[in-house]
Design an enzyme around this catalytic site. Structure first.
Site, PDB file in Angstrom:
ATOM      1  N   GLY A  37       0.829  -1.197   0.000  1.00 28.86           N
ATOM      2  CA  GLY A  37       0.000   0.000   0.000  1.00 28.86           C
ATOM      3  C   GLY A  37       0.860   1.242   0.000  1.00 28.86           C
ATOM      4  N   GLY A  63       2.085   5.127   4.854  1.00 31.05           N
ATOM      5  CA  GLY A  63       1.224   5.658   5.900  1.00 31.05           C
ATOM      6  C   GLY A  63      -0.148   5.036   5.995  1.00 31.05           C
ATOM      7  CB  THR A 110       4.540  -0.534  10.487  1.00 28.99           C
ATOM      8  OG1 THR A 110       5.321  -0.371   9.291  1.00 28.99           O
ATOM      9  CG2 THR A 110       5.466  -0.910  11.628  1.00 28.99           C
ATOM     10  CD  GLU A 142       9.133  -0.254   4.422  1.00 30.76           C
ATOM     11  OE1 GLU A 142       8.812   0.067   3.270  1.00 30.76           O
ATOM     12  OE2 GLU A 142       8.744   0.363   5.431  1.00 30.76           O
TER      13      GLU A 142
END
Length: 607
Positions: free
Chosen positions: A291, A294, A298, A317
């Site tokens: 995506g 933001g 996560t 990541e």
């Protein structure tokens, strides 16, 4: 040779020696020698025909050498220094008295030996002084204290004439290191290491040009350097690369830092030597959260890791590799995006370098994960008790999605776009979870996160990223309905997507829908890229390999606008789609080995 002083007395024409020995044989003759010495002259003289009486000492046979090099005294059994032959003993043998040159040994004495004692005097061993009187109980023992208390340091022409060339070479060596007698290493509390007072007298004697006081004085100065540097080892930094580095100077703080640095440098990740472990085979489904920046990838991963625990492996990541290994690729990329220098070759080269760095961790981890796959067990449908391997992004984003966005923004050239696209790889069983979010809410979350390098991103950037994901998703849908060769023919201009639909014996999709998918997909951009060189086999092979690899993937779409701050509800949607889709399958992995590998990648990301 007859007539040589110091030789044992022979028949009545030789030398008579009145030296007392400490051996048991000579102890019984003590009174006898005392009686004879009462009648003997005070000065021993040669007797007989070989005495050489009346002859001039022109050949210098009886002259005692005056340039004996000083000898280092050996260490005794008690660990103390045994005083060596001093200059006073040498100069006493060179007096004007004609008999004085016969009372001592003119030949070189062994190390630690004492010259013969005169008559009526029993030789005694030197009394060593404790070191605590010289350097104090709390100071570092001075290795040159035994020498400073001898008369060799009193100077004089004889004490410096032979050692001057050695001392001068030593001075030049110290000058090359930036050290001298007035070194900044000397402190006020080292007042006992001052230059001997005889140096000023020697300087006046030579007309203001005083010679240095000898090699041992410079060794003493070198000892001052050693004593000071041993207390302040940090000063070795300015001596880096010089011969002073051979000194083993211990400092508690430096030792701790060296141990910590050595421990850090020798810690090898388990991924290098993962050989001796017991494999634990478990079925697991691999999900890759994708995506725009933001959207909450996560946050979702942290939630699932806390809920499932050991049943889940979370691959974060690789932000540390992107930002701390060599250059900061994230910062460089956002700098090029915000400056908007479109259509320039130098900008395209910088963007290409950043994108290639983004792809490296994904390709390395995919290769390692592939080695831990148990292919003999095959694949099966997702079961409720299966484990989960959750990744923060797939190689798809680094080699396809973002390069496509940069190509449309004219920040990446056609040639560089093909270079990045050729690095795309995927494995059967990889499932992409595309987390969509409206631009307004996405922008709010991005500002709330507050990353410095993302401060220049705007709503237009987020919209272009979503469009790139949509183009890749439409291309994936085409791979589910058409053969890869037919899609490449359409990209090369050999046919159209409508013709391919009509030629299909069992049409699954209508031609209008297929045409719409093609126009919104990445293939419409690829057709424009390869059109000038559509006859080139390399370009066609890149397109064909990309299409075949893209068909391996499976997609799960989740609209996060329906799950505002509802992480369990969002995961339920993902989980149900994975269970209902028969194409999404679980594979068997060496769970123990994969856990160790991922833990090392995660540890490196935290450091």
């Amino acid at each position: 040779m007859a007539g040589f002083p110091g030789k044992e007395a022979g028949p009545p024409g030789g030398w008579r020696k009145c030296q007392e020995d400490e051996s048991p044989e000579n102890e019984r003759h003590e009174n006898f020698y005392a009686e004879i010495d009462d009648f003997a002259p005070s000065v021993l003289t040669p007797t007989g025909s070989d005495s050489g009486a009346g002859e001039e000492d022109d050949d210098g046979l009886y002259q005692v050498p005056t340039h004996w090099p000083p000898l280092m005294a050996p260490t005794g059994l008690s660990g103390e220094r045994v005083p060596c032959r001093t200059q006073a003993a040498v100069t006493s043998n060179t007096g004007n008295s004609p008999g004085s040159r016969h009372t001592s040994c003119p030949f070189t004495l062994p190390r630690g030996a004492q010259p013969p004692a005169p008559a009526h005097q029993k030789p005694t061993a030197p009394t060593p002084k404790p070191r605590s009187r010289e350097c104090g109980p709390s100071k570092t023992p001075d290795p040159f204290s035994w020498f400073r208390k001898t008369s060799c340091t009193e100077g004089g022409a004889d004490s410096t004439s032979r050692s001057f060339m050695y001392q001068k070479g030593f001075e030049e060596g110290l000058a090359g290191l930036g050290l001298d007698d007035k070194s900044d290493c000397e402190s006020e509390d080292e007042s006992n290491f001052r230059r001997p007072s005889s140096h000023s007298a020697l300087k006046q004697k030579n007309g203001g040009k005083g010679k240095p006081s000898g090699l041992f004085e410079h060794l003493a100065a070198h000892g001052r350097e050693f004593s000071k540097l041993s207390k302040h080892a940090a000063q070795l930094k300015r001596l880096s690369g010089s011969v002073m580095n051979v000194l083993n100077l211990d400092d508690a703080q430096d030792t701790r830092q060296a141990k910590a640095q050595r421990k850090e440098s020798t810690r090898v990740p388990i991924v290098i030597h993962l050989t001796n472990h017991v494999p634990v085979i478990k079925p697991a489904c691999s999900l890759f959260l994708e995506g725009a920046p933001g959207v909450g990838k996560t946050t979702m991963l942290n939630h699932l890791k806390a809920v499932f625990g050991d049943l889940t492996i979370v691959v974060p990541e690789p932000m540390r590799y992107w930002t701390h290994v060599y250059e900061n690729a994230i910062k460089a990329m956002h700098k090029n995006v915000t400056r908007a220098r479109h259509g320039r070759e130098d900008t395209s080269a910088e963007v290409l370098a950043c994108q290639m760095k983004f792809t490296t961790p994904f390709r390395v981890l995919a290769s390692r994960k592939r080695s831990l796959l148990v292919t003999e067990s095959g694949a099966r449908s997702v079961a409720p008790l299966d484990c989960w391997i959750l990744h923060d992004r797939h190689l798809l984003s680094a080699s396809v999605v973002f390069p496509l966005m940069l190509l449309r923004s004219q920040l990446l050239s056609y040639s560089d776009f093909i270079q990045v696209l050729a690095t795309f790889t995927a494995d059967p069983g990889d499932t992409i979870v595309w987390m969509k979010l409206n631009v307004e809410e996405n922008m709010r979350r991005l500002k709330k996160r507050g990353r410095k390098h993302e401060s220049g991103l705007d709503a237009g950037y987020l919209k272009s990223v979503n469009d790139a994901y949509h183009a890749v998703y439409c291309a994936w849908l085409l791979t589910q309905y058409f053969a890869p060769e037919d899609i490449v023919k359409v990209c090369a201009g050999l046919t159209t997507i409508t013709t391919v639909c009509h030629q299909s014996h069992t049409p699954i999709i209508r031609s209008g829908v297929a045409e719409k998918l093609y126009k919104n997909s990445i293939y419409s951009v690829l057709k424009e890229v390869i059109q000038p060189y559509r006859a080139d086999a390399v370009l066609l092979e890149v397109c064909l390999a990309f299409t075949r690899t893209l068909a391996y993937l499976q997609f799960v779409l989740v609209d996060l606008s329906e799950f505002q701050d509802d992480l369990p509800g969002c995961w339920t949607e993902i989980y149900m789609q994975a269970l209902k889709n028969p194409a999404i399958r679980s594979q068997f992995f060496d769970w123990a080995g994969l856990s160790k590998v991922i833990s090392d990648f995660e540890r490196g990301n935290r450091d």
